[in-house]
Design a protein around this motif. Structure first.
Motif, PDB file in Angstrom:
ATOM      1  N   PRO B  66       0.838  -1.192   0.000  1.00 54.58           N
ATOM      2  CA  PRO B  66       0.000   0.000   0.000  1.00 54.58           C
ATOM      3  C   PRO B  66       0.881   1.253   0.000  1.00 54.58           C
ATOM      4  O   PRO B  66       1.907   1.284   0.666  1.00 54.58           O
ATOM      5  CB  PRO B  66      -0.768  -0.122   1.325  1.00 54.58           C
ATOM      6  CG  PRO B  66      -0.791  -1.584   1.617  1.00 54.58           C
ATOM      7  CD  PRO B  66       0.509  -2.119   1.096  1.00 54.58           C
ATOM      8  N   ASN B  67       0.514   2.221  -0.770  1.00 56.80           N
ATOM      9  CA  ASN B  67       1.339   3.431  -0.845  1.00 56.80           C
ATOM     10  C   ASN B  67       0.477   4.656  -1.038  1.00 56.80           C
ATOM     11  O   ASN B  67      -0.715   4.563  -1.328  1.00 56.80           O
ATOM     12  CB  ASN B  67       2.340   3.299  -1.988  1.00 56.80           C
ATOM     13  CG  ASN B  67       1.632   3.159  -3.312  1.00 56.80           C
ATOM     14  OD1 ASN B  67       1.171   4.136  -3.877  1.00 56.80           O
ATOM     15  ND2 ASN B  67       1.492   1.922  -3.784  1.00 56.80           N
ATOM     16  N   ARG B  68       1.093   5.805  -0.869  1.00 54.51           N
ATOM     17  CA  ARG B  68       0.339   7.058  -0.862  1.00 54.51           C
ATOM     18  C   ARG B  68      -0.072   7.551  -2.241  1.00 54.51           C
ATOM     19  O   ARG B  68      -0.809   8.513  -2.347  1.00 54.51           O
ATOM     20  CB  ARG B  68       1.161   8.142  -0.170  1.00 54.51           C
ATOM     21  CG  ARG B  68       1.324   7.829   1.295  1.00 54.51           C
ATOM     22  CD  ARG B  68       2.015   8.955   2.004  1.00 54.51           C
ATOM     23  NE  ARG B  68       2.177   8.582   3.407  1.00 54.51           N
ATOM     24  CZ  ARG B  68       2.403   9.432   4.378  1.00 54.51           C
ATOM     25  NH1 ARG B  68       2.501  10.726   4.105  1.00 54.51           N
ATOM     26  NH2 ARG B  68       2.531   9.016   5.607  1.00 54.51           N
ATOM     27  N   PHE B  72      -8.257   3.704  -3.093  1.00 58.39           N
ATOM     28  CA  PHE B  72      -9.356   3.009  -3.765  1.00 58.39           C
ATOM     29  C   PHE B  72     -10.704   3.302  -3.145  1.00 58.39           C
ATOM     30  O   PHE B  72     -10.818   3.800  -2.037  1.00 58.39           O
ATOM     31  CB  PHE B  72      -9.094   1.506  -3.857  1.00 58.39           C
ATOM     32  CG  PHE B  72      -9.235   0.742  -2.563  1.00 58.39           C
ATOM     33  CD1 PHE B  72     -10.502   0.419  -2.072  1.00 58.39           C
ATOM     34  CD2 PHE B  72      -8.115   0.319  -1.870  1.00 58.39           C
ATOM     35  CE1 PHE B  72     -10.642  -0.300  -0.905  1.00 58.39           C
ATOM     36  CE2 PHE B  72      -8.256  -0.404  -0.687  1.00 58.39           C
ATOM     37  CZ  PHE B  72      -9.517  -0.710  -0.206  1.00 58.39           C
ATOM     38  N   LEU B  74     -14.705   1.473  -3.078  1.00 56.17           N
ATOM     39  CA  LEU B  74     -15.451   0.271  -3.432  1.00 56.17           C
ATOM     40  C   LEU B  74     -16.940   0.562  -3.544  1.00 56.17           C
ATOM     41  O   LEU B  74     -17.414   1.654  -3.262  1.00 56.17           O
ATOM     42  CB  LEU B  74     -15.240  -0.816  -2.374  1.00 56.17           C
ATOM     43  CG  LEU B  74     -13.807  -1.234  -2.071  1.00 56.17           C
ATOM     44  CD1 LEU B  74     -13.810  -2.357  -1.063  1.00 56.17           C
ATOM     45  CD2 LEU B  74     -13.078  -1.646  -3.324  1.00 56.17           C
ATOM     46  N   LEU B  91     -10.173  10.260   7.559  1.00 58.01           N
ATOM     47  CA  LEU B  91      -9.545   9.014   8.038  1.00 58.01           C
ATOM     48  C   LEU B  91      -8.149   8.778   7.450  1.00 58.01           C
ATOM     49  O   LEU B  91      -7.183   8.572   8.176  1.00 58.01           O
ATOM     50  CB  LEU B  91     -10.446   7.800   7.733  1.00 58.01           C
ATOM     51  CG  LEU B  91      -9.845   6.444   8.118  1.00 58.01           C
ATOM     52  CD1 LEU B  91      -9.808   6.280   9.619  1.00 58.01           C
ATOM     53  CD2 LEU B  91     -10.620   5.293   7.481  1.00 58.01           C
ATOM     54  N   GLY B  92      -8.069   8.835   6.114  1.00 56.36           N
ATOM     55  CA  GLY B  92      -6.797   8.545   5.464  1.00 56.36           C
ATOM     56  C   GLY B  92      -5.728   9.567   5.813  1.00 56.36           C
ATOM     57  O   GLY B  92      -4.580   9.228   6.091  1.00 56.36           O
ATOM     58  N   GLU B  94      -5.569  11.321   8.445  1.00 52.72           N
ATOM     59  CA  GLU B  94      -5.209  11.128   9.845  1.00 52.72           C
ATOM     60  C   GLU B  94      -4.218   9.970   9.985  1.00 52.72           C
ATOM     61  O   GLU B  94      -3.244  10.077  10.728  1.00 52.72           O
ATOM     62  CB  GLU B  94      -6.510  10.808  10.590  1.00 52.72           C
ATOM     63  CG  GLU B  94      -6.496  11.070  12.060  1.00 52.72           C
ATOM     64  CD  GLU B  94      -7.836  10.667  12.641  1.00 52.72           C
ATOM     65  OE1 GLU B  94      -8.855  11.298  12.302  1.00 52.72           O
ATOM     66  OE2 GLU B  94      -7.864   9.702  13.421  1.00 52.72           O
ATOM     67  N   ILE B  95      -4.486   8.885   9.246  1.00 49.11           N
ATOM     68  CA  ILE B  95      -3.577   7.731   9.296  1.00 49.11           C
ATOM     69  C   ILE B  95      -2.191   8.143   8.796  1.00 49.11           C
ATOM     70  O   ILE B  95      -1.180   7.701   9.298  1.00 49.11           O
ATOM     71  CB  ILE B  95      -4.153   6.552   8.464  1.00 49.11           C
ATOM     72  CG1 ILE B  95      -5.312   5.912   9.228  1.00 49.11           C
ATOM     73  CG2 ILE B  95      -3.085   5.516   8.140  1.00 49.11           C
ATOM     74  CD1 ILE B  95      -6.051   4.839   8.468  1.00 49.11           C
ATOM     75  N   GLN B  96      -2.178   9.059   7.818  1.00 49.45           N
ATOM     76  CA  GLN B  96      -0.894   9.506   7.282  1.00 49.45           C
ATOM     77  C   GLN B  96      -0.278  10.605   8.134  1.00 49.45           C
ATOM     78  O   GLN B  96       0.609  11.325   7.705  1.00 49.45           O
ATOM     79  CB  GLN B  96      -1.064   9.934   5.823  1.00 49.45           C
ATOM     80  CG  GLN B  96      -1.483   8.743   4.975  1.00 49.45           C
ATOM     81  CD  GLN B  96      -1.756   9.075   3.530  1.00 49.45           C
ATOM     82  OE1 GLN B  96      -1.681  10.237   3.127  1.00 49.45           O
ATOM     83  NE2 GLN B  96      -2.060   8.072   2.744  1.00 49.45           N
ATOM     84  N   GLN B  97      -0.799  10.735   9.361  1.00 50.49           N
ATOM     85  CA  GLN B  97      -0.173  11.572  10.390  1.00 50.49           C
ATOM     86  C   GLN B  97      -0.093  13.049  10.042  1.00 50.49           C
ATOM     87  O   GLN B  97       0.881  13.712  10.354  1.00 50.49           O
ATOM     88  CB  GLN B  97       1.243  11.062  10.699  1.00 50.49           C
ATOM     89  CG  GLN B  97       1.363   9.566  10.805  1.00 50.49           C
ATOM     90  CD  GLN B  97       1.439   9.082  12.240  1.00 50.49           C
ATOM     91  OE1 GLN B  97       1.957   9.760  13.094  1.00 50.49           O
ATOM     92  NE2 GLN B  97       0.878   7.936  12.516  1.00 50.49           N
ATOM     93  N   ARG B 139     -13.456  10.908   0.952  1.00 52.10           N
ATOM     94  CA  ARG B 139     -12.411  10.276   1.760  1.00 52.10           C
ATOM     95  C   ARG B 139     -11.264   9.783   0.870  1.00 52.10           C
ATOM     96  O   ARG B 139     -10.092   9.887   1.227  1.00 52.10           O
ATOM     97  CB  ARG B 139     -13.015   9.095   2.525  1.00 52.10           C
ATOM     98  CG  ARG B 139     -12.009   8.341   3.378  1.00 52.10           C
ATOM     99  CD  ARG B 139     -12.617   7.099   3.976  1.00 52.10           C
ATOM    100  NE  ARG B 139     -13.111   6.230   2.922  1.00 52.10           N
ATOM    101  CZ  ARG B 139     -14.023   5.284   3.084  1.00 52.10           C
ATOM    102  NH1 ARG B 139     -14.553   5.087   4.274  1.00 52.10           N
ATOM    103  NH2 ARG B 139     -14.426   4.559   2.078  1.00 52.10           N
ATOM    104  N   THR B 140     -11.635   9.249  -0.327  1.00 53.58           N
ATOM    105  CA  THR B 140     -10.622   8.769  -1.253  1.00 53.58           C
ATOM    106  C   THR B 140      -9.770   9.926  -1.777  1.00 53.58           C
ATOM    107  O   THR B 140      -8.556   9.822  -1.892  1.00 53.58           O
ATOM    108  CB  THR B 140     -11.300   8.052  -2.440  1.00 53.58           C
ATOM    109  OG1 THR B 140     -12.251   7.135  -1.912  1.00 53.58           O
ATOM    110  CG2 THR B 140     -10.307   7.323  -3.296  1.00 53.58           C
ATOM    111  N   VAL B 143      -6.754  12.048   0.604  1.00 50.27           N
ATOM    112  CA  VAL B 143      -5.329  11.734   0.736  1.00 50.27           C
ATOM    113  C   VAL B 143      -4.545  12.213  -0.487  1.00 50.27           C
ATOM    114  O   VAL B 143      -3.346  11.967  -0.577  1.00 50.27           O
ATOM    115  CB  VAL B 143      -5.091  10.224   0.966  1.00 50.27           C
ATOM    116  CG1 VAL B 143      -5.597   9.803   2.327  1.00 50.27           C
ATOM    117  CG2 VAL B 143      -5.750   9.391  -0.124  1.00 50.27           C
TER     118      VAL B 143
END
Lengths: 263, 250
Positions: B66-68, B72, B74, B91-92, B94-97, B139-140, B143
């Motif tokens: 998985p990369n930045r 995706f 669905l 969400l994304g 946030e995960i990527q700090q 959300r997609t 990021v």
């Protein structure tokens, strides 16, 4: 719909109050009408009088306090351990398969049967009572958490992974919050089971707690005393249950409102 | 983005010898019968599963996990019920700090762009299926990926909602200059949303046709829908997918 819902709530509450009054009246005068002697089924007033007497003579509130403290300790420790094991096993299928026979055996074994053993080990202290409660609360919590972790949509995990989430991030952002509704369902069950565990421990041995007062009353053939103890235990269990529900409503505030805030 | 000769397996050979590339800013639709391995391609492209032989490249880099660069979306919206709409969009990020402020900023920008600003503080269960899917799109995009992999993103929403979601997607992709691979079952959707349509065969899937869509205005699928060339493309796709042939001829 909304107006009828509040109407249902109002009517239901009113009916509940009426029913309570009717229940108290039946309890007070019913036994005499049916010719049941007071030493078999004491009327409500006799139980209330015994309650007042026990508060001053038998240190009822002290014993109730000890039992309540044991319930809280057993419930908190048991659910914490259950949750931790549930998460660990949920994240490691290998560990789950390796440990499942033992978990199953312990789950099938009647936990209350351990009470005499624990008392032999730890003496007439609070610890065996707490330990029975821990054991009895542990399983439903662990099983619910484990099932919750297993049941998470793999696509949700993949979504987090596609955002380059680390393992701890997947746990804290997806798995842990996903497990909250089943966790609270098991805590509700656990809060009532903790009372069972503690009382069995107290019945088996010791000289404090409501379980002790229960056997004391039994030995004196004091039926009202037994009734007081049962009512106090129900009250403790009820408070624990309501406390769990109040916390649950704060934590799961995002859930669609349940009809009539059902219990 | 390139897929030079990828094969994927999940107990069986799902795709074999599939090779294609998507240029920067291009939208390519991938269409094919059920089980032809479209989703396998997407999983390889997003780095969630490794291909058994062959590779995927994004921005010249081989996809190893998985990369930045890739995000995706669905058919399922996969919104988290305990997060508000704005928190779901973030969400994304946030995960990527990213910082809290940056998360909030991106979420509010995207929600405004997709006409969802009024729902930022709502929870997913309070939204309709179409709106939830729009949140999933936000959300997609949050990021800021260079490539979007879309796996039947609108197949679960009703026909009218789908038209407006298609319009939103097309405009967003065009304006942000994103590259996208759109997997779909919907022939018309494939034609009106893309620059190029790739047709895959039944399993083990390989590419049997490539159609460049020569209708202008990729950012306006509603207008594209009414174009006279649509019928020709539809006929060709149906023929390639062997839809016209009676499946149960005695």
């Amino acid at each position: 719909m909304t107006t009828s819902r509040s109407a249902i709530l109002r009517r239901g509450t009113a009916a509940s109050v009426v029913l309570f009054v009717f229940f108290l009246a039946a309890w007070e005068w019913g036994p005499a009408l049916l010719g049941i002697p007071a030493f078999v089924l004491p009327p409500a007033s006799a139980v209330y009088a015994e309650f007042i007497r026990m508060v001053s003579v038998n240190h009822l509130l002290f014993h109730a306090g000890v039992t309540a403290a044991e319930v809280v300790a057993g419930f908190v420790l048991g659910s914490l351990m259950g949750a931790v094991f549930g998460y660990l096993l949920g994240m490691s299928p290998t560990a789950e398969i390796a440990l499942s026979p033992y978990i199953l055996a312990l789950q099938i074994a009647p936990k209350v049967a351990f009470a005499p053993l624990f008392i032999m080990w730890m003496g007439f202290t609070v610890y065996p009572k707490i330990l029975v409660a821990v054991l009895i609360v542990f399983f439903p919590v662990m099983v619910n958490v484990l099932t919750a972790i297993r049941g998470i949509d793999p696509d949700l995990i993949n979504l987090a992974r596609s955002f380059t989430a680390s393992r701890p991030q997947i746990f804290w952002k997806i798995e842990f919050p996903s497990s909250m509704p089943p966790l609270f369902a098991s805590l509700r069950i656990g809060s009532t089971l903790a009372v069972v565990g503690v009382v069995v421990g107290e019945l088996v041995g010791g000289n404090f707690g409501l379980g002790y007062l229960l056997t004391f009353g039994e030995g004196q053939a004091n039926t009202p005393m037994v009734f007081v103890c049962i009512l106090m235990l129900t009250l403790i269990g009820g408070i624990a249950y309501v406390a769990v529900i109040l916390i649950e409503q704060r934590v799961l505030h995002y859930m669609p409102a349940r009809p009539l805030g059902g219990v | 983005m390139r897929f030079p000769d990828a094969s994927g397996r999940a107990g069986f050979t799902a795709i074999e010898g599939v090779s294609f590339s998507v240029a920067d800013g291009e939208v390519v639709a991938l269409i094919g019968p059920s089980g032809c391995g479209k989703s396998t391609l997407l999983n390889i492209g997003s780095g969630l599963y490794a291909s058994s032989s062959g590779h995927a490249f994004v921005d010249g880099e081989r996809v190893l996990g998985p990369n930045r660069h890739v995000a995706f979306m669905l058919q399922k919206d996969l919104l988290l019920p305990w997060r508000t709409i704005a928190e779901n969009v973030a969400l994304g990020v946030e995960i990527q700090q990213q910082t809290k402020r940056e998360c909030a900023r991106r979420a509010s920008d995207l929600l405004r762009g997709l006409n969802l600003a009024d729902f930022a503080a709502h929870y997913p269960h309070q939204l309709s299926g179409g709106m939830r899917q729009r949140v999933a799109l936000a959300r997609t995009l949050a990021v800021d990926p260079s490539v979007l992999l879309l796996d039947e993103p609108f197949s679960a929403v009703d026909a009218q909602t789908r038209i407006s979601l298609q319009q939103d997607l097309a405009q967003t992709l065009k304006h942000a200059g994103k590259t996208a691979l759109l997997i779909t079952h919907d022939l018309l959707e494939a034609i009106i949303l893309s620059d190029r349509v790739l047709v895959m065969s039944a399993r083990p899937g390989h590419i049997v046709d490539e159609i460049t869509i020569q209708i202008g205005g990729r950012d306006d699928p509603m207008r594209r829908r009414q174009d006279s060339k649509i019928a020709g493309y539809m006929a060709r796709l149906m023929e390639r997918l062997e839809i016209a042939r009676p499946a149960l001829s005695a």
